[in-house]
Design a protein around this motif. Structure first.
Motif, PDB file in Angstrom:
ATOM      1  N   PHE A  49       0.886  -1.023   0.108  1.00 40.51           N
ATOM      2  CA  PHE A  49      -0.039  -0.002  -0.110  1.00 40.51           C
ATOM      3  C   PHE A  49       0.719   1.335  -0.053  1.00 40.51           C
ATOM      4  CE2 PHE A  49      -4.201  -1.638   2.007  1.00 40.51           C
ATOM      5  CZ  PHE A  49      -4.604  -2.242   0.999  1.00 40.51           C
ATOM      6  N   GLU A  50       2.001   1.104   0.826  1.00 37.68           N
ATOM      7  CA  GLU A  50       2.899   2.415   0.835  1.00 37.68           C
ATOM      8  C   GLU A  50       3.498   2.787  -0.343  1.00 37.68           C
ATOM      9  OE1 GLU A  50       6.652   4.017   3.766  1.00 37.68           O
ATOM     10  OE2 GLU A  50       5.516   2.213   3.998  1.00 37.68           O
ATOM     11  N   TRP A  51       4.106   1.645  -1.137  1.00 36.51           N
ATOM     12  CA  TRP A  51       4.493   1.806  -2.218  1.00 36.51           C
ATOM     13  C   TRP A  51       3.765   2.351  -3.274  1.00 36.51           C
ATOM     14  CZ3 TRP A  51       4.260  -0.354  -7.267  1.00 36.51           C
ATOM     15  CH2 TRP A  51       5.186  -0.169  -8.152  1.00 36.51           C
ATOM     16  N   LEU A  52       2.552   1.626  -3.320  1.00 33.71           N
ATOM     17  CA  LEU A  52       1.278   2.151  -4.435  1.00 33.71           C
ATOM     18  C   LEU A  52       1.247   3.490  -4.190  1.00 33.71           C
ATOM     19  CD1 LEU A  52      -0.773  -0.804  -4.255  1.00 33.71           C
ATOM     20  CD2 LEU A  52       0.708  -0.230  -6.148  1.00 33.71           C
ATOM     21  N   ARG A  53       0.860   4.186  -3.234  1.00 33.51           N
ATOM     22  CA  ARG A  53       0.758   5.506  -2.826  1.00 33.51           C
ATOM     23  C   ARG A  53       1.961   6.439  -3.181  1.00 33.51           C
ATOM     24  NH1 ARG A  53      -1.443   3.403   1.987  1.00 33.51           N
ATOM     25  NH2 ARG A  53       0.349   4.329   3.034  1.00 33.51           N
ATOM     26  N   SER A  54       3.093   5.861  -3.216  1.00 33.67           N
ATOM     27  CA  SER A  54       4.354   6.747  -3.422  1.00 33.67           C
ATOM     28  C   SER A  54       4.525   6.647  -4.921  1.00 33.67           C
ATOM     29  CB  SER A  54       5.777   6.030  -3.105  1.00 33.67           C
ATOM     30  OG  SER A  54       6.042   4.822  -3.937  1.00 33.67           O
TER      31      SER A  54
END
Length: 246
Positions: free
Chosen positions: A103-108
């Motif tokens: 999730f964190e990578w996708l938002r980045s």
């Protein structure tokens, strides 16, 4: 900027740990209400809107034209809802391995995160609240780019509460986020109905995941663009897409 604009995730078994608790709730409801429910039959319908499962099981048992058919469906579904809500209100609820990091990578990467499910809205809200994933969502279940997820859709918001394998939850999420091209959307889930919904929505990729209710060999029997053993593998899939390697 990634070609992928939205990743649509299933919940139980994909982003939310599920050790067959949902199936257990089906059996509790069936046992209490006199419904025959075989494990293989129920498992084959995992990912569907839950009321629809009871409609099919009761149809198989007594026929849809039986005068008590509708009453039996409602009684079993009510027992299931009680068991399911009690479970998620009282038992630990955890994300699956690698989910939060993904999730964190996708938002980045400015890729929106969507959740769809076979659950109805009330129990979905319980799960979102327990995980803290409801933070930043508005009354229409849409969040900003800073929210943990950007959209949540359940069969409760679909006409006739038609869930998967119909494409409508994916399409509604796209509509809410202003995404017009399904070829910028990836879907991922642990059931055949997840795969079928992604195919029916003409998504760029419809992916299976093996840490839920179905095995790789079971998922491979359905049209798909790949079956993953871990959510961590999705990052490499998206990078390969953006570098024209897929």
């Amino acid at each position: 900027m990634s070609k992928v604009k939205l990743v649509m995730f299933d919940m139980a078994g994909t982003t939310v740990k599920d050790d067959n608790e949902v199936q257990t709730c089906f059996f509790i409801a069936a046992d209490k209400t006199g419904l025959t429910a075989e494990a293989d039959r129920v498992n084959a319908m995992m990912g569907w809107a839950k009321k629809q499962v009871f409609q099919i099981l009761w149809r198989d048992q007594i026929g849809a034209d039986h005068p008590d058919y509708a009453t039996h469906v409602e009684t079993s579904y009510a027992a299931f809802r009680h068991a399911l809500e009690h479970h998620y209100q009282t038992q630990p609820v955890h994300p699956t391995a690698g989910c939060l990091e993904l999730f964190e990578w996708l938002r980045s990467q400015s890729i929106a995160i969507g959740l769809n499910t076979g659950f109805y809205r009330k129990v979905t809200d319980i799960i979102l609240s327990r995980l803290g994933w409801n933070q930043g969502l508005n009354s229409d279940y849409v969040g900003s780019s800073d929210a943990i997820i950007q959209v949540s859709v359940t069969p409760s918001e679909i006409y006739n509460q038609e869930g998967r394998p119909a494409p409508y939850m994916i399409q509604k999420a796209m509509y809410k986020l202003g995404i017009k091209d399904p070829q910028t959307v990836i879907t991922i889930g642990d059931t055949p109905s997840d795969l079928e919904a992604g195919i029916n929505a003409h998504c760029l990729m419809s992916l299976g995941i093996t840490h839920g209710t179905h095995t790789r060999s079971q998922l491979k029997n359905y049209a798909n663009h790949g079956v993953l053993d871990s959510l961590n593998e999705l990052k490499d899939k998206i990078i390969a897409i953006d570098h024209h390697l897929l």
